[in-house]
Each structure stands twice: as structure tokens, then as C-alpha cells.
Enzyme design. Structure first.
Site, PDB file in Angstrom:
ATOM      1  N   SER A   1       0.830  -1.205   0.000  1.00 55.63           N
ATOM      2  CA  SER A   1       0.000   0.000   0.000  1.00 55.63           C
ATOM      3  C   SER A   1       0.861   1.251   0.000  1.00 55.63           C
ATOM      4  O   SER A   1       1.946   1.268   0.569  1.00 55.63           O
ATOM      5  CB  SER A   1      -0.931   0.034   1.205  1.00 55.63           C
ATOM      6  OG  SER A   1      -1.667   1.250   1.169  1.00 55.63           O
TER       7      SER A   1
ATOM      8  N   LYS B   1      -4.388  -6.727   3.478  1.00 57.50           N
ATOM      9  CA  LYS B   1      -4.417  -5.617   2.500  1.00 57.50           C
ATOM     10  C   LYS B   1      -5.852  -5.306   2.087  1.00 57.50           C
ATOM     11  O   LYS B   1      -6.231  -4.139   1.931  1.00 57.50           O
ATOM     12  CB  LYS B   1      -3.567  -5.977   1.277  1.00 57.50           C
ATOM     13  CG  LYS B   1      -3.648  -4.965   0.130  1.00 57.50           C
ATOM     14  CD  LYS B   1      -2.922  -3.655   0.447  1.00 57.50           C
ATOM     15  CE  LYS B   1      -3.358  -2.455  -0.363  1.00 57.50           C
ATOM     16  NZ  LYS B   1      -3.158  -2.474  -1.775  1.00 57.50           N
TER      17      LYS B   1
ATOM     18  N   HIS C   1      -7.409  -3.423   4.836  1.00 57.65           N
ATOM     19  CA  HIS C   1      -6.852  -2.064   4.762  1.00 57.65           C
ATOM     20  C   HIS C   1      -7.639  -1.254   3.726  1.00 57.65           C
ATOM     21  O   HIS C   1      -8.059  -0.120   3.982  1.00 57.65           O
ATOM     22  CB  HIS C   1      -5.366  -2.138   4.381  1.00 57.65           C
ATOM     23  CG  HIS C   1      -4.786  -0.840   3.908  1.00 57.65           C
ATOM     24  ND1 HIS C   1      -5.045  -0.311   2.659  1.00 57.65           N
ATOM     25  CD2 HIS C   1      -3.967   0.051   4.523  1.00 57.65           C
ATOM     26  CE1 HIS C   1      -4.420   0.843   2.540  1.00 57.65           C
ATOM     27  NE2 HIS C   1      -3.757   1.074   3.648  1.00 57.65           N
ATOM     28  N   ASN C   2      -7.841  -1.849   2.561  1.00 56.30           N
ATOM     29  CA  ASN C   2      -8.549  -1.120   1.506  1.00 56.30           C
ATOM     30  C   ASN C   2     -10.007  -0.867   1.888  1.00 56.30           C
ATOM     31  O   ASN C   2     -10.565   0.176   1.556  1.00 56.30           O
ATOM     32  CB  ASN C   2      -8.479  -1.890   0.184  1.00 56.30           C
ATOM     33  CG  ASN C   2      -7.107  -1.783  -0.455  1.00 56.30           C
ATOM     34  OD1 ASN C   2      -6.132  -1.458   0.215  1.00 56.30           O
ATOM     35  ND2 ASN C   2      -7.014  -2.072  -1.733  1.00 56.30           N
TER      36      ASN C   2
ATOM     37  N   GLU D   1     -10.001   1.957   4.083  1.00 62.51           N
ATOM     38  CA  GLU D   1      -9.714   3.130   3.232  1.00 62.51           C
ATOM     39  C   GLU D   1     -11.006   3.630   2.559  1.00 62.51           C
ATOM     40  O   GLU D   1     -11.256   4.833   2.499  1.00 62.51           O
ATOM     41  CB  GLU D   1      -8.676   2.708   2.192  1.00 62.51           C
ATOM     42  CG  GLU D   1      -8.259   3.753   1.204  1.00 62.51           C
ATOM     43  CD  GLU D   1      -7.327   3.136   0.138  1.00 62.51           C
ATOM     44  OE1 GLU D   1      -6.323   2.494   0.493  1.00 62.51           O
ATOM     45  OE2 GLU D   1      -7.633   3.301  -1.065  1.00 62.51           O
TER      46      GLU D   1
HETATM   47  P1  NDP Z   1      -0.192  -1.215 -14.324  1.00 61.38           P
HETATM   48  O1  NDP Z   1      -1.402  -1.377 -15.150  1.00 61.38           O
HETATM   49  O2  NDP Z   1       0.438   0.122 -14.227  1.00 61.38           O
HETATM   50  O3  NDP Z   1       0.929  -2.241 -14.855  1.00 61.38           O
HETATM   51  C1  NDP Z   1       0.653  -3.580 -15.074  1.00 61.38           C
HETATM   52  C2  NDP Z   1       1.927  -4.318 -15.446  1.00 61.38           C
HETATM   53  O4  NDP Z   1       1.616  -5.692 -15.560  1.00 61.38           O
HETATM   54  C3  NDP Z   1       2.531  -3.879 -16.766  1.00 61.38           C
HETATM   55  O5  NDP Z   1       3.922  -3.957 -16.648  1.00 61.38           O
HETATM   56  C4  NDP Z   1       1.994  -4.916 -17.744  1.00 61.38           C
HETATM   57  O6  NDP Z   1       2.867  -5.171 -18.820  1.00 61.38           O
HETATM   58  C5  NDP Z   1       1.962  -6.145 -16.876  1.00 61.38           C
HETATM   59  N1  NDP Z   1       0.958  -7.108 -17.301  1.00 61.38           N
HETATM   60  C6  NDP Z   1      -0.355  -6.907 -17.506  1.00 61.38           C
HETATM   61  N2  NDP Z   1      -0.956  -8.052 -17.853  1.00 61.38           N
HETATM   62  C7  NDP Z   1       0.005  -8.999 -17.887  1.00 61.38           C
HETATM   63  C8  NDP Z   1       0.005 -10.377 -18.183  1.00 61.38           C
HETATM   64  N3  NDP Z   1      -1.134 -11.007 -18.506  1.00 61.38           N
HETATM   65  N4  NDP Z   1       1.174 -11.045 -18.108  1.00 61.38           N
HETATM   66  C9  NDP Z   1       2.316 -10.413 -17.775  1.00 61.38           C
HETATM   67  N5  NDP Z   1       2.388  -9.093 -17.493  1.00 61.38           N
HETATM   68  C10 NDP Z   1       1.231  -8.399 -17.533  1.00 61.38           C
HETATM   69  O7  NDP Z   1      -0.540  -1.805 -12.885  1.00 61.38           O
HETATM   70  P2  NDP Z   1      -0.101  -1.284 -11.444  1.00 61.38           P
HETATM   71  O8  NDP Z   1       1.380  -1.184 -11.380  1.00 61.38           O
HETATM   72  O9  NDP Z   1      -0.923  -0.111 -11.048  1.00 61.38           O
HETATM   73  O10 NDP Z   1      -0.623  -2.505 -10.523  1.00 61.38           O
HETATM   74  C11 NDP Z   1       0.063  -3.731 -10.388  1.00 61.38           C
HETATM   75  C12 NDP Z   1      -0.562  -4.466  -9.226  1.00 61.38           C
HETATM   76  O11 NDP Z   1      -0.376  -3.685  -8.035  1.00 61.38           O
HETATM   77  C13 NDP Z   1      -2.072  -4.676  -9.365  1.00 61.38           C
HETATM   78  O12 NDP Z   1      -2.445  -5.886  -8.763  1.00 61.38           O
HETATM   79  C14 NDP Z   1      -2.644  -3.512  -8.571  1.00 61.38           C
HETATM   80  O13 NDP Z   1      -3.958  -3.763  -8.116  1.00 61.38           O
HETATM   81  C15 NDP Z   1      -1.640  -3.427  -7.441  1.00 61.38           C
HETATM   82  N6  NDP Z   1      -1.584  -2.137  -6.755  1.00 61.38           N
HETATM   83  C16 NDP Z   1      -1.682  -0.967  -7.448  1.00 61.38           C
HETATM   84  C17 NDP Z   1      -1.619   0.250  -6.767  1.00 61.38           C
HETATM   85  C18 NDP Z   1      -1.659   1.547  -7.493  1.00 61.38           C
HETATM   86  O14 NDP Z   1      -1.788   2.580  -6.815  1.00 61.38           O
HETATM   87  N7  NDP Z   1      -1.562   1.575  -8.812  1.00 61.38           N
HETATM   88  C19 NDP Z   1      -1.472   0.290  -5.285  1.00 61.38           C
HETATM   89  C20 NDP Z   1      -1.307  -1.006  -4.686  1.00 61.38           C
HETATM   90  C21 NDP Z   1      -1.388  -2.170  -5.395  1.00 61.38           C
HETATM   91  P3  NDP Z   1       2.755  -4.427 -20.263  1.00 61.38           P
HETATM   92  O15 NDP Z   1       3.689  -3.272 -20.195  1.00 61.38           O
HETATM   93  O16 NDP Z   1       3.217  -5.469 -21.226  1.00 61.38           O
HETATM   94  O17 NDP Z   1       1.328  -4.041 -20.439  1.00 61.38           O
END
Ligand code: NDP
Length: 470
Positions: free
Chosen positions: A131, A185, A188-189, A192
Site C-alpha cells: 500500500s 491488505k 486495509h482497503n 480506506e
Molecule cells: P499497471 O497497469 O500500471 O501495470 C501492469 C503491469 O503488468 C505492466 O507492466 C503490464 O505489462 C503487466 N501485465 C499486464 N498483464 C500482464 C500479463 N497477462 N502477463 C504479464 N504481465 C502483464 O498496474 P499497477 O502497477 O498499477 O498494478 C500492479 C498491481 O499492483 C495490481 O495488482 C494492482 O492492483 C496493485 N496495486 C496498485 C496500486 C496503485 O496505486 N496503482 C497500489 C497497490 C497495489 P505491459 O507493459 O506489457 O502491459
């Protein structure tokens, strides 16, 4: 010179990229891989001097081959099918003792199943709730780990280095086997959601019940952030409410559409809570409010049919402040009660005080109050309610009368306060020694012969009323 990467990270999206930079900045060499190589290249180009500690890989095989043994691989891909797909692709490339860490917002039951399945192949697994959003990931998130303790022992030192710190204590902990980390988590959400909804309700009372401009509301929240409500969410409420749109010169809030998004963790929490009979009314109200925010057609039709009563809300700001504090304590109390119930049901060796401690910095719900909560939870057993702990009971004795006035005035003025009133309703039920379930039991027995207990015949069950053969 670049050393062998101590850890690898897959998924260079918002969270993954920031976590990778955080890990590199903490002095660790990290391998990175992304499904789309172009993103990997752009990431390394933008990493500046930290690129020295980042080892990009164009293929999954090269990524896996390059890692120090046992391998430690952090997945930062969207929850659900992408996690399963990534695990399936990695599995044949791994050796006994390697460890996978899922740092996304996975459903805790998926994490429990993945941990079990990978363990059968001799692989370690950690479900890691992270988080703090992008900023937290870059400079210090709060992290909630679940899974095999040996896996945590192997990864914990790196997590300690990148976690947020409260005083000198890193905000990361192992909280139990299987899906414990992702469960915490999700709760937590859920909290939130309730925190944000209550803040939004008070904003609504000032905006619609007192016709105050956003800039003035921002100042009130800014002042509150120096008092008992001090928290990240209050701080950024002041910032968001005080921001002007550079294109139009109008307050940004007046331009943002009033439909709230959600990715599902709040809903999961509520569903799980109901399943365990440990309900979270304030979180439920917040999840429902987000759903209803999407029903703009109904809301517009309703506004035309049933105009808001013409009644101003004449409450002083400190009344709102005390009401918000009381509502917040009640929502957190509900959340910790769910954690206690789940820990008992699932056999998680979870310290609730530890949960409060690792939420004190780095995460979205971080606040001054959590330090006090950690102390109270350390003193009380898992069956007692946080709301009844001496320090919080005193705060509620002070805050609940203010909460009652807010809910009453809001109701008369027709301004919705579903989370604040749900928190109050729950509180009032908890302080009603003689409830009204006697009537419920009477009715259930009358129509369905379900039986009841009698106060004058203790120990006897399945008794019936003299209803005749209706
Ligand atoms: P993004 O959408 O920014 O990034 C997703 C990433 O995953 C990209 O690198 C993408 O690659 C890759 N990806 C997507 N689908 C696949 C797949 N099928 N196989 C392999 N790689 C894949 O996501 P976030 O960084 O925001 O979130 C990541 C995780 O963290 C999620 O579970 C989210 O819920 C969690 N999270 C997010 C928060 C936030 O504030 N954003 C906070 C806390 C947790 P490509 O470049 O090829 O598309």
C-alpha cells in the site's frame, strides 16, 4: 560493476517500476522483466544513476537464469489471470527453494491456493499486500506479507530496506500463512473506502448543507490535519479541495465527475466479512455509495422528483471534526474485529497490534491515530473491540454526541451520510443491552416454528410460543 541480481521483478507498470527503483536505491541489484520489452527499455533509460543496479532482461529465460539462487521474484502484474499466467510461465524455469512474491492486489483465497500449489513443487510463495500508491512504492510502502515463514525470512531483509519507516521501524511484517497478507491488505482497503467516504460525506455537508466554496473547505481540512484527525487522507483532501484547474481557473473538484471507481478489494472485504458474520457496516455503506455513484441517471431523475429540503446545516466545524473522528474510530474498530475473526478462522498467527504498527506509515490510511491503536491492540485480547479500549471509549464518549448531531442534521437536510450513519447505527446496536431480536425470534417462530430461548428458562432451547395451529 553490476553484480548478480539478488531479486527480480516482473511487471514494470506504475507500482512495479517504482518498487524496482526503490529496491535499487536501497543498494540491491535487481533484474527486471516486462511482457512488453519496449517498456523495459524505457524504464532503464529513465532510471538515471540507479540503472547501474538494474539488470534488464528481454526474455523470461534470461531473466530467470541471471538471478542469484535461491531466486526471489516479485510479480507486479494485475490481479487474477495475469498472475496465474505469469506463474505458469515461470514454473518450469524454477528450481526447488526459489520464491515467488505476488505484490499485486490479489484475492487472498487465490494467494492461499497458489501458496499451497507451489509448495507442492518445493517453491516458496509470498502474497504481499503493498500500500502507498506510486509514491509509496518509490519511497517506502507499507507491506503486509503472508505465506511460508521461510520464504519471508529469505525476502524480509530486502523488504525491510524498502519499506516506509515509522520512527526507525520498517512498516512490513509477516502476518500468517497462505493468503494472510492479501487478506490484511483487503481489509486495509475496506477501511480506506470507509475513511474516504466519511471524509466525502463531511465535504458534502459543507458544500451542499452550508454552501461553502471548495477553497474554504480545503482550509478547514488543512486545519484538521494539525489535530487528532491528522492523516494522509485528510492532508490530501485539503490539497485536492484547494486545487484550481489551470485551464478554467475553477476549483478542480467542481469539474471532476462524481462517479467513483473501484477495483474490488472493498467489495471482497465486505463479502468476506458477511461470510464470517463479522460485518463492517461503515465499509459496506462506502462500497454501496461507490456503486450508487455510478447510477447518475437515477440520481438525476431522483433530484428532479424529490428536491433537497431547504434547510441549512448550522453546525460548527469542530462538530464535524469530532463526528469524523468518532466515525473513523468505529470503522477501524469494525475492521480490526474482522481481522481478529479471520485470524481465528484461518489459524493465522497474526498480531493486530503489528497490523496497526505497519499501517502507521507508508500506506494510504496512515494516521496519527494508528499509533494509539497499536498500543490499545497490544493491551487488549483479540476478542475485545477497539472501540471499547479505554482511550478510544473516551474519544467516543466525546465524539459520538457530535456524530449524532451530524447524522440528525444531515438527515433533516436530505444530505446523504450513509457511512457516518452506518457507523453510528452499529455503535448504537453495540450499546443496546436489551435488543429487539426478541421480536425477530417471535416472528420466526410464529411463521416457521424456528424456536427461541426464554429469559425465564435459561439453558432450554427450541421453545415455541402459544401461537396455535396458524
Ligand atoms: P499497471 O497497469 O500500471 O501495470 C501492469 C503491469 O503488468 C505492466 O507492466 C503490464 O505489462 C503487466 N501485465 C499486464 N498483464 C500482464 C500479463 N497477462 N502477463 C504479464 N504481465 C502483464 O498496474 P499497477 O502497477 O498499477 O498494478 C500492479 C498491481 O499492483 C495490481 O495488482 C494492482 O492492483 C496493485 N496495486 C496498485 C496500486 C496503485 O496505486 N496503482 C497500489 C497497490 C497495489 P505491459 O507493459 O506489457 O502491459
Amino acid at each position: 560493476m553490476t553484480r548478480t541480481p539478488e531479486i527480480g521483478l516482473i511487471g514494470l507498470g506504475t507500482m512495479g517500476a517504482n518498487l524496482a527503483l526503490n529496491i535499487a536505491e536501497a543498494g540491491h541489484v535487481i533484474a527486471v522483466f516486462n511482457r512488453t520489452s519496449d517498456r523495459t527499455r524505457r524504464f532503464v533509460e529513465g532510471a538515471g544513476p540507479l540503472a547501474d543496479r538494474i539488470v534488464p532482461a528481454e526474455t523470461l529465460n534470461a531473466f530467470v537464469d541471471g538471478l542469484a539462487r535461491p531466486r526471489r521474484i516479485l510479480l507486479m502484474v494485475p490481479a487474477g489471470a495475469p498472475v496465474d499466467e505469469q506463474i505458469a510461465a515461470l514454473r518450469p524455469l524454477l528450481d526447488t527453494g526459489d520464491i515467488l512474491i505476488d505484490g499485486g492486489n490479489s484475492d487472498w483465497q487465490d494467494s492461499a491456493a497458489r501458496a499451497e500449489s507451489l509448495q507442492r513443487d518445493g517453491l516458496g510463495y509470498l502474497g504481499l499486500g503493498v500500500s502507498g500508491g506510486a509514491e509509496g512504492a518509490r519511497h517506502g510502502p507499507s507491506m503486509m506479507a503472508g505465506g511460508a515463514p521461510e520464504a519471508y525470512a529469505a525476502v524480509g531483509p530486502i523488504l525491510d530496506d524498502i519499506a516506509a519507516r515509522f520512527d526507525a521501524t520498517p512498516c512490513v511484517a509477516w502476518l500468517g500463512h497462505g493468503g494472510a497478507g492479501h487478506f490484511v491488505k483487503a481489509v486495509h482497503n475496506g477501511i480506506e473506502y470507509a475513511d474516504m467516504q466519511m471524509i466525502a460525506e463531511v465535504y458534502g455537508l459543507m458544500r451542499d448543507g452550508q454552501r461553502r466554496p471548495d477553497a474554504e473547505i480545503a482550509q478547514v481540512f488543512g486545519r484538521w490535519n494539525a489535530g487528532p484527525l491528522e492523516s494522509y487522507l485528510i492532508e490530501i483532501t485539503a490539497e485536492v479541495a484547494g486545487t484550481t484547474d489551470p485551464e478554467t481557473g475553477k476549483p478542480i473538484l467542481s469539474l471532476i465527475r462524481d462517479r467513483a471507481g473501484q477495483k474490488g478489494t472493498g467489495r471482497w472485504t465486505v463479502m468476506d466479512a458477511q461470510r464470517r458474520a463479522a460485518p463492517l457496516p461503515a465499509v459496506e455503506a462506502a462500497v454501496t455509495a461507490r456503486v450508487l455513484s455510478g447510477e447518475d441517471a437515477w440520481r438525476s431523475a431522483g433530484a428532479r422528483l424529490f428536491p433537497q429540503p431547504k434547510r441549512a446545516i448550522a453546525l460548527p466545524d469542530d462538530n464535524f471534526e469530532r463526528a469524523l473522528l468518532a466515525g473513523k474510530i468505529l470503522a477501524y474498530s469494525q475492521g480490526f474485529a474482522l481481522l481478529a475473526r479471520a485470524a481465528r478462522d484461518e489459524g493465522w498467527d497474526m498480531s493486530l497490534a503489528m497490523v496497526a504498527q505497519i499501517w502507521r506509515a507508508g500506506c494510504i490510511i496512515r494516521s496519527g491515530l494508528l499509533d494509539e491503536m497499536a498500543d490499545a491492540l497490544a493491551q487488549d485480547g483479540p476478542d475485545s473491540l477497539l472501540a471499547f479500549a479505554p482511550g478510544f471509549a473516551r474519544r467516543l464518549q466525546d465524539g459520538v454526541p457530535a456524530l449524532r448531531r451530524v447524522v440528525a442534521e444531515a438527515t433533516l437536510a436530505g444530505v446523504p451520510v450513509p457511512a457516518l450513519s452506518a457507523a453510528l447505527g452499529h455503535f448504537d446496536q453495540l450499546r443496546q443491552a436489551r435488543g429487539t431480536a426478541n421480536l425477530i425470534q417471535g416472528l420466526r417462530d410464529r411463521f416457521g416454528a424456528h424456536g427461541f430461548e426464554r429469559l425465564d428458562r435459561p439453558g432450554e432451547t427450541g421453545l415455541h410460543g402459544p401461537w396455535g395451529d396458524a
